[in-house]
Design an enzyme around this catalytic site. Structure first.
Site, short mmCIF file in Angstrom:
data_model
loop_
_atom_site.label_atom_id
_atom_site.label_comp_id
_atom_site.label_asym_id
_atom_site.label_seq_id
_atom_site.Cartn_x
_atom_site.Cartn_y
_atom_site.Cartn_z
N ASP A 97 38.19 51.03 36.54
CA ASP A 97 39.47 50.43 36.91
C ASP A 97 40.42 51.59 37.22
O ASP A 97 40.12 52.74 36.93
CB ASP A 97 40.00 49.58 35.74
N SER A 98 41.59 51.24 37.75
CA SER A 98 42.60 52.26 37.99
C SER A 98 43.13 52.84 36.68
O SER A 98 43.78 53.88 36.69
CB SER A 98 43.77 51.65 38.77
N CYS A 124 44.75 40.30 37.98
CA CYS A 124 44.69 41.76 37.81
C CYS A 124 44.24 42.00 36.38
O CYS A 124 44.73 41.34 35.45
CB CYS A 124 46.07 42.37 38.05
N CYS A 173 38.38 45.65 38.37
CA CYS A 173 39.70 45.79 38.98
C CYS A 173 39.71 44.86 40.20
O CYS A 173 38.85 44.99 41.08
CB CYS A 173 39.88 47.24 39.42
N HIS A 184 44.77 44.27 34.29
CA HIS A 184 45.77 44.75 33.33
C HIS A 184 46.51 43.58 32.65
O HIS A 184 46.97 43.71 31.52
CB HIS A 184 46.82 45.62 34.02
N GLU A 226 49.95 50.34 30.98
CA GLU A 226 49.51 51.74 30.89
C GLU A 226 50.30 52.49 29.82
O GLU A 226 49.80 53.40 29.18
CB GLU A 226 49.65 52.45 32.25
#
Ligand code: DGL
Length: 254
Positions: A6-7, A180, A69, A182, A148
């Site tokens: 994932d990012s 998403c 992701c 996240h 994050e």
């Protein structure tokens, strides 16, 4: 060994579900935190990152890869499948279909990144499953940055969530798709804000991660790739210089 990327830490919401059904599978997780967020980056940029990460995961021994992701799945999974035909890739599916089955108001809200919402792959899925219902969309503005930083609850998280969630509830959405990886980390806050904004509506939140983990299990079973019960040795790779938060997330979800 299963590779997951994932990012950033978002894909760990998928890792958590993978762990529930494949407790003995060794996992290698690549968090591309140095290039996060992907949501506003070009398709070409994301394909470049996905290719580099895939090479890294294969070099480390991954034989199946979960693109955990939505943005990278929409931008790059077709290219990855073409360029690495020996590797099965499992991607994220926006959960429009289960949402369409559950909504009572016939309005489904989708929260996702800009990259996902404009991708043809997302548009095709939405148009395919959205018959008879209205789909309203909003970018989860600032959600990825919050997660994050490890800010999952509290006034700052609630204010950020409210800004993107309110337009969907105002349109009558009673079912919210988290598009998403996240965003599931903000589920408690999304629930809290939704009950304050739409009391009595019993807003449903749909996270596709359990279905993605089941798909991984299915593919591994079909290909005879199931672990032999030797125990789980899991690794985290970070492209960011500031790994502290990602390591905390990893410990909690692996
Ligand atoms: N977690 C990712 C997704 O599922 C990407 C978020 C981002 O980096 O913008 O879309």
């Amino acid at each position: 060994m299963t590779g997951i990327f994932d990012s950033g830490v978002g894909g760990m919401s998928v890792l958590k579900e993978v762990r529930k059904i494949l407790p003995d599978e060794p996992v290698i997780y690549y968090a591309d935190s140095a290039h996060c967020p992907y949501g506003e980056k070009s398709r070409e940029y994301i394909i470049g990152r996905a290719r580099f990460i895939t090479e890294t995961l294969i070099a480390e021994g991954a034989s199946v890869i979960v693109v955990a992701c939505n943005t990278a799945t929409a931008a790059a999974i077709a290219t990855l499948r073409e360029e690495y035909p020996e590797i099965p890739f499992i991607g994220m599916e926006p959960a429009i279909k289960p949402a369409a089955l559950r909504t009572r108001t016939k309005v489904v809200g989708v929260l996702a990144t800009a990259g996902t919402l404009k991708a043809q792959k997302y548009i095709d899925t939405r148009d395919h499953f959205a018959e008879g219902i209205k789909v309203v969309e909003h970018i989860g503005q600032g959600f990825v940055e919050l997660v994050e930083k490890g800010i999952l609850t509290g006034p700052e998280a609630e204010k950020t969530v409210e800004t993107s969630l309110k337009p969907l509830l105002d349109e009558g959405a009673d079912t919210i798709v988290l598009g998403c990886t996240h965003y599931p980390f903000l589920t408690d806050t999304i629930r809290k804000v939704a009950s304050a904004l739409a009391p009595g509506m019993n807003i449903q939140i749909i996270d596709p991660a359990p279905a993605v983990a089941r798909q991984l299990l299915k593919v591994m079973t079909e290909k005879g790739m199931l672990p032999d019960g030797g125990g789980k040795a899991s690794t985290l790779i970070l492209s960011s210089a500031d790994p502290a938060k990602a390591e905390d997330f990893f410990r909690l979800n692996v």
